[in-house]
Structure formats: structure tokens, C-alpha cells
Enzyme design. Structure first.
Site, short mmCIF file in Angstrom:
data_model
loop_
_atom_site.label_atom_id
_atom_site.label_comp_id
_atom_site.label_asym_id
_atom_site.label_seq_id
_atom_site.Cartn_x
_atom_site.Cartn_y
_atom_site.Cartn_z
CB CYS A 23 -0.93 0.00 1.21
SG CYS A 23 -1.95 1.48 1.33
CB CYS A 45 -6.00 -0.37 5.81
SG CYS A 45 -5.42 -0.88 4.20
#
EC number: 2.8.1.13
Length: 385
Positions: free
Chosen positions: A123, A220
Site C-alpha cells: 500500500c 486497513c
């Protein structure tokens, strides 16, 4: 103008020349709705930069995904409240498509292959320091981006180096090893220069809504849900045998992807006849036969490796290592540094030999290398040796 005595105690006062120079620079600060990014934006303001915030949405929730939706909505509301308090603009951008294509699909592929990936590293590589950096520079006219990561940088532009965060307990350089010196040079890390309690104290001084907000943990896109339940929605589990290192089948697992090397809990094989009192640990995964290999004792030889092979290398200075190098390595986050020697095999692959054997070195995870405070870069653990 907001004032923080804690800030004044821990940051040097800039000269008028420094403030005037910073005032010509526009910084887009990634705002997550957490305390670290909130305080980062304030620090940048105090240093004279033109600061604006940006909230990234990286995951699209299902209609029945009320928990995650509420979390994302609450985070956005907190980010907006902080920006309002600081008197800065908050931009919003949706990177969910990029996240799915460049992070999540890779995550599923790796789990399917029996490896244990780290999506937070990907990410940072694909979203926060690529999609966000490009959007901030090209669409918002930013000179820099800023994030609430606990790392530091030395130098600027082409000479930038990535350093560990000052707070050893919070250092996040492990997650940023894929960045190039150019990306590091275009990024500011304001809280990397201080310790977490000071960050919270500054937020308290300012009366920010995020001052006591707990840190986000876990991956996340999974949020507070159980990892197993989430993964089952995307990958059908393949139950199989649990086999000991002595070739005895002693139970069943509900999917290799739910287990990781060194795991002790949740195996469901306690209380076996004549097995003794020592706990069972996962020491290997036989992907071909869909079997989980276990052994007793946290110091069983099968748990240990003398080194590893790493590929998919990223060096911060983008110069491959072409001769042996003594340094230290982390094979997982928050691990103590392991003294080692890197031996290059080719520009894409290295052999790493530890000074002492290490437990639970896990293929798919990242090996990240350091020379003192400097993060050199790293790669993906392809196999243990």
C-alpha cells in the site's frame, strides 16, 4: 493561531529565512483521521509551509459492511474536524480501484500460494507514495507530500536517505523500504523526529479530536473484523491434514492460508496421547499436498533458519548490491535487528546469512536491511535456508 507548549519545547525555532523559504513550498499532508497525521499537519504549519490535507479512500465497502463503512466515515469526519481546527483545506480522493488492482489482488495471490504477504508495505509502495504522490504533485501542485509515518529522512532530492524514526517503539521504516531516494526526497515525515507520547501531548495542547483516538491496528481493509472471516469471503478454504515432522497425521487444518510459521495457538491439536506437555508449533507448509507441518517446542530445529533467499529487491538508492555487505536485517516488524551478511546472487536476488539461526523466517514477508540508522532497502523472502 493555535499554540502548543509541547511543540515549542521539542522543536527548534526556525530562522526567519527558513520560514520564508518554507512559505514558498506547498505540502499536501495525508490525513487518515488519526493523531499522527493530525499533528504532522500542525508541525508543518508551525514550520511555515503552505499546508493542505488529503483524505484517501482506498477500500470500497459492501452494502452489508456496516462496521467498515462507519469506521471510514468516522475517520473522514475526524480528518475534517482537525483540518477545520487548523484552518486548512481538506481534499478527498478515491484510490479504491488502484488499491484493488495493485495491492489487494496481489495479497490474495500470495495467500493462495501459501505465503504470508504484508499488504501495508505494498500500500505504501503503490498508493501512498505513488498514486498519492503523483496526484498531489500533478493535480494539486504540491512541492512535497507529508505523512504521519515514524521515519526520518536525511538529505534532499537525489541524495535523500531513509532513516529509522526517533521513537524506536514506533519506527515504521520496515514498511517504507520500497521507497526510492527520489520518493523520500519528495516526502516529509514530521512526527518521525519525536516520540509518540509527545505527539499525543501536542494534540492535547491543541484540543484536537484525535488526541486520545487509539492507533489503528491490523490490515486497513479488514478493520476490526476477524481475519479468517474476511479471507473466507475471497478465497475458498481447502482443509487438509496436520502432519508432524515425524510423519504422523495428528489432526486437520481448515486452510493453510489461516496459518503462519511459528504459530502456536489455534491449531486444535492439544491433549494428544503420549505427546508430552510441550506446545505444538507450525514449522512449515506443504502447499503441494495441502498439509500443515508441526513440531513440539519453541526451540525445535525445524523452526530455525541460518539465513534466507530474498528477491523482488528494492534499494532506497536504487543501486544494486554487487558485493558482500555486513549489516543488520529485520524479517518482521518490531523485531530486534539481526546481524547478517548479504551475499548477492544477481541484481534481483540475494542470499542472507544470519550470525545466529533465527526462528520463524516466513516466505512472503519482507526482509529489510539497515546500516545503523539508515534503511538500505529490502526484498521479499523467497525461501529460508
Amino acid at each position: 493561531m493555535l499554540i502548543s507548549n509541547t511543540y515549542n519545547q521539542h522543536f527548534p525555532q526556525l530562522t526567519q529565512e527558513q520560514i520564508a523559504s518554507n512559505a514558498t513550498k506547498k505540502v499536501i499532508c495525508g490525513m487518515s483521521g488519526g493523531v499522527d497525521s493530525s499533528v504532522s499537519a500542525f508541525i508543518l504549519q508551525q514550520q511555515g509551509y503552505q499546508v493542505e490535507g488529503l483524505f484517501m479512500k482506498n477500500w470500497e465497502e459492501d452494502d452489508d459492511d456496516d462496521t467498515d463503512y462507519c469506521t471510514a466515515a468516522a475517520d473522514l469526519a475526524d480528518a475534517q474536524a482537525v483540518c477545520d481546527k487548523l484552518g486548512i483545506k481538506l481534499h478527498k480522493i478515491n484510490f479504491a480501484a488502484e488499491y484493488w488492482d495493485n495491492v489487494f489482488e496481489h495479497f490474495l495471490t500470495e495467500y493462495k500460494a501459501g505465503r504470508t504477504p504484508n499488504p501495508d508495505i505494498l500500500c505504501n509502495k503503490e498508493i501512498k507514495f505513488k498514486a498519492f504522490l503523483e496526484y498531489a504533485a500533478e493535480d494539486l501542485g504540491a512541492d512535497y507530500i507529508a505523512t504521519g509515518h515514524y521515519v526520518r529522512r536525511a538529505g534532499d532530492n537525489e541524495n535523500a536517505k531513509l532513516l529509522r524514526g526517533l521513537d524506536a517503539n514506533k519506527d515504521q521504516s520496515y514498511f517504507l523500504y520500497t521507497l526510492s531516494h527520489k520518493q523520500v526526497g519528495q516526502s516529509l515525515f514530521p512526527v518521525g523526529e519525536i516520540e509518540k507520547p509527545i505527539v499525543r501531548a501536542i494534540a492535547e495542547d491543541l484540543g484536537l479530536i484525535t488526541a486520545k483516538k487509539k492507533d489503528s491496528t491490523g490490515i486497513c481493509f479488514i478493520g476490526e473484523r476477524k481475519f479468517k472471516d474476511f479471507l473466507a469471503r475471497y478465497l475458498p478454504a481447502q482443509p487438509g491434514n496436520i502432519r508432524t515432522v515425524d510423519d504422523e497425521i495428528i489432526g486437520r487444518h481448515d486452510g493453510l492460508m489461516y496459518h503462519t510459521l511459528g504459530q502456536r495457538k489455534g491449531l486444535g491439536i492439544g491433549g494428544l496421547k503420549n505427546a508430552g506437555d510441550e506446545a505444538w508449533y507450525v514449522v512449515d507448509k506443504d502447499v503441494e499436498n495441502n498439509e500443515l507441518i508441526v513440531a513440539q517446542g519453541h526451540d525445535h530445529p525445524r523452526l530455525f533458519s541460518k539465513g534466507l533467499i530474498a528477491s523482488q529487491l528494492h534499494w532506497v538508492d536504487r543501486e544494486p548490491i554487487r558485493e558482500s555487505l555486513r549489516c543488520t536485517v529485520k524479517t518482521r516488524y518490531r523485531q530486534q535487528d539481526i546481524p547478517c551478511v548479504i551475499e548477492p546472487i544477481d541484481d534481483e536476488t540475494i542470499r542472507v546469512i544470519f550470525d545466529e539461526p533465527q526462528s520463524a523466517v516466513t516466505p512472503g514477508q519482507s526482509a529489510v536491511f539497515y546500516l545503523g540508522e539508515v534503511c538500505l532497502g529490502g526484498g521479499i523472502i523467497a525461501e529460508r535456508i
